[in-house]
Scaffold this motif. Structure first.
Motif, short mmCIF file in Angstrom:
data_model
loop_
_atom_site.label_atom_id
_atom_site.label_comp_id
_atom_site.label_asym_id
_atom_site.label_seq_id
_atom_site.Cartn_x
_atom_site.Cartn_y
_atom_site.Cartn_z
N SER A 1 -0.36 -32.20 95.92
CA SER A 1 -1.14 -31.00 96.23
C SER A 1 -2.45 -30.99 95.47
N ASN A 2 -3.37 -30.19 95.97
CA ASN A 2 -4.58 -29.86 95.21
C ASN A 2 -4.57 -28.36 94.90
N SER A 3 -3.41 -27.75 94.96
CA SER A 3 -3.15 -26.33 94.73
C SER A 3 -3.44 -25.45 95.95
N GLU A 4 -4.09 -26.00 96.97
CA GLU A 4 -4.34 -25.26 98.21
C GLU A 4 -3.72 -25.93 99.43
N ARG A 5 -3.75 -27.24 99.43
CA ARG A 5 -3.21 -28.04 100.53
C ARG A 5 -2.29 -29.09 99.93
N ALA A 6 -1.48 -29.72 100.78
CA ALA A 6 -0.60 -30.78 100.29
C ALA A 6 -0.41 -31.84 101.36
N THR A 7 -0.22 -33.03 100.91
CA THR A 7 0.23 -34.08 101.79
C THR A 7 1.75 -34.18 101.60
N VAL A 8 2.47 -34.28 102.70
CA VAL A 8 3.92 -34.36 102.67
C VAL A 8 4.31 -35.62 103.44
N MET A 9 4.92 -36.59 102.75
CA MET A 9 5.31 -37.85 103.37
C MET A 9 6.79 -38.08 103.18
N LEU A 10 7.44 -38.56 104.22
CA LEU A 10 8.86 -38.87 104.20
C LEU A 10 9.03 -40.36 104.45
N LEU A 11 9.70 -41.05 103.52
CA LEU A 11 9.91 -42.49 103.61
C LEU A 11 11.41 -42.77 103.69
N ASP A 12 11.81 -43.65 104.58
CA ASP A 12 13.22 -43.98 104.73
C ASP A 12 13.74 -44.95 103.68
N HIS A 13 12.85 -45.80 103.16
CA HIS A 13 13.24 -46.82 102.17
C HIS A 13 11.98 -47.35 101.50
N PRO A 14 12.12 -48.02 100.36
CA PRO A 14 10.93 -48.59 99.71
C PRO A 14 10.19 -49.53 100.68
N GLY A 15 8.89 -49.42 100.70
CA GLY A 15 8.08 -50.25 101.59
C GLY A 15 7.90 -49.68 102.98
N ASP A 16 8.60 -48.60 103.30
CA ASP A 16 8.47 -47.95 104.60
C ASP A 16 7.12 -47.24 104.68
N PRO A 17 6.33 -47.48 105.74
CA PRO A 17 5.08 -46.74 105.89
C PRO A 17 5.32 -45.25 106.10
N GLY A 18 6.50 -44.89 106.56
CA GLY A 18 6.92 -43.50 106.64
C GLY A 18 6.28 -42.68 107.73
N GLU A 19 6.26 -41.38 107.47
CA GLU A 19 5.73 -40.38 108.38
C GLU A 19 5.21 -39.24 107.54
N HIS A 20 4.31 -38.43 108.11
CA HIS A 20 3.71 -37.38 107.30
C HIS A 20 3.30 -36.16 108.13
N ALA A 21 3.19 -35.04 107.44
CA ALA A 21 2.75 -33.79 108.05
C ALA A 21 1.26 -33.89 108.36
N THR A 22 0.86 -33.25 109.45
CA THR A 22 -0.55 -33.25 109.84
C THR A 22 -1.01 -31.85 110.19
N ASP A 23 -2.31 -31.70 110.28
CA ASP A 23 -2.94 -30.44 110.67
C ASP A 23 -3.96 -30.77 111.76
N PRO A 24 -3.49 -30.95 113.00
CA PRO A 24 -4.39 -31.36 114.08
C PRO A 24 -5.55 -30.39 114.23
N GLY A 25 -6.71 -30.95 114.44
CA GLY A 25 -7.89 -30.11 114.63
C GLY A 25 -8.64 -29.81 113.35
N ALA A 26 -8.01 -30.02 112.19
CA ALA A 26 -8.72 -29.78 110.93
C ALA A 26 -9.82 -30.83 110.79
N LYS A 27 -11.00 -30.40 110.43
CA LYS A 27 -12.17 -31.29 110.42
C LYS A 27 -12.65 -31.69 109.03
N ASP A 28 -12.37 -30.91 108.02
CA ASP A 28 -12.92 -31.15 106.69
C ASP A 28 -12.08 -32.16 105.89
N TRP A 29 -12.54 -32.41 104.70
CA TRP A 29 -11.83 -33.23 103.72
C TRP A 29 -11.60 -32.36 102.49
N SER A 30 -10.53 -32.64 101.76
CA SER A 30 -10.27 -31.93 100.51
C SER A 30 -10.03 -32.95 99.41
#
Length: 135
Positions: A59-88
């Motif tokens: 987190s940066n105290s306002e937003r967070a990246t959330v990633m779920l990995l099945d095992h070590p080395g797994d590229p995984g999956e993550h939460a997104t915010d479609p349409g968001a244009k900025d960077w934090s």
């Protein structure tokens, strides 16, 4: 209407603990645990399940990246915010590295907590959460 995953009434599919602190976390306690870590300046949290999966929250105290990995080395999956244009920025990892992410690859903190609670309760992200599979 609050679903069972939000209230913690669904039985956990797997048990989860905070890596490094060996603190067991539950659906009912995870938001408080993550909020306390963020307040202490620990913006990166890694949860590990009894089945070996990992859930990474930074987190940066306002937003967070959330990633779920099945095992070590797994590229995984993550939460997104479609349409968001900025960077934090301000996503500080435990090794001191400070990262910047597109807002489209992070979610507001309240949404991150909702997603994490649901994963702990059901083993998967909420059906209504925007989610990207990186595999």
């Amino acid at each position: 209407m609050t679903d069972a995953a939000e209230t913690g009434t669904v039985g956990a599919v797997e048990s989860w603990s905070l890596v490094g602190d060996a603190v067991a976390v539950s659906v009912g306690s995870v938001t408080e645990v993550l909020r306390a870590r963020i307040a202490d300046g620990k913006l990166e949290s890694l949860l590990e399940s009894s089945s070996g999966r990992t859930l990474f929250v930074v987190s940066n105290s306002e937003r967070a990246t959330v990633m779920l990995l099945d095992h070590p080395g797994d590229p995984g999956e993550h939460a997104t915010d479609p349409g968001a244009k900025d960077w934090s920025d301000g996503f500080v990892l435990s090794n001191g590295q400070a990262d910047e992410y597109p807002d489209a690859d992070t979610v507001p903190l309240a949404e991150a907590f909702r997603i994490v609670r649901h994963i702990l309760a059901t083993g998967r992200p909420p059906a209504d959460a925007a989610w990207a599979v990186d595999r």
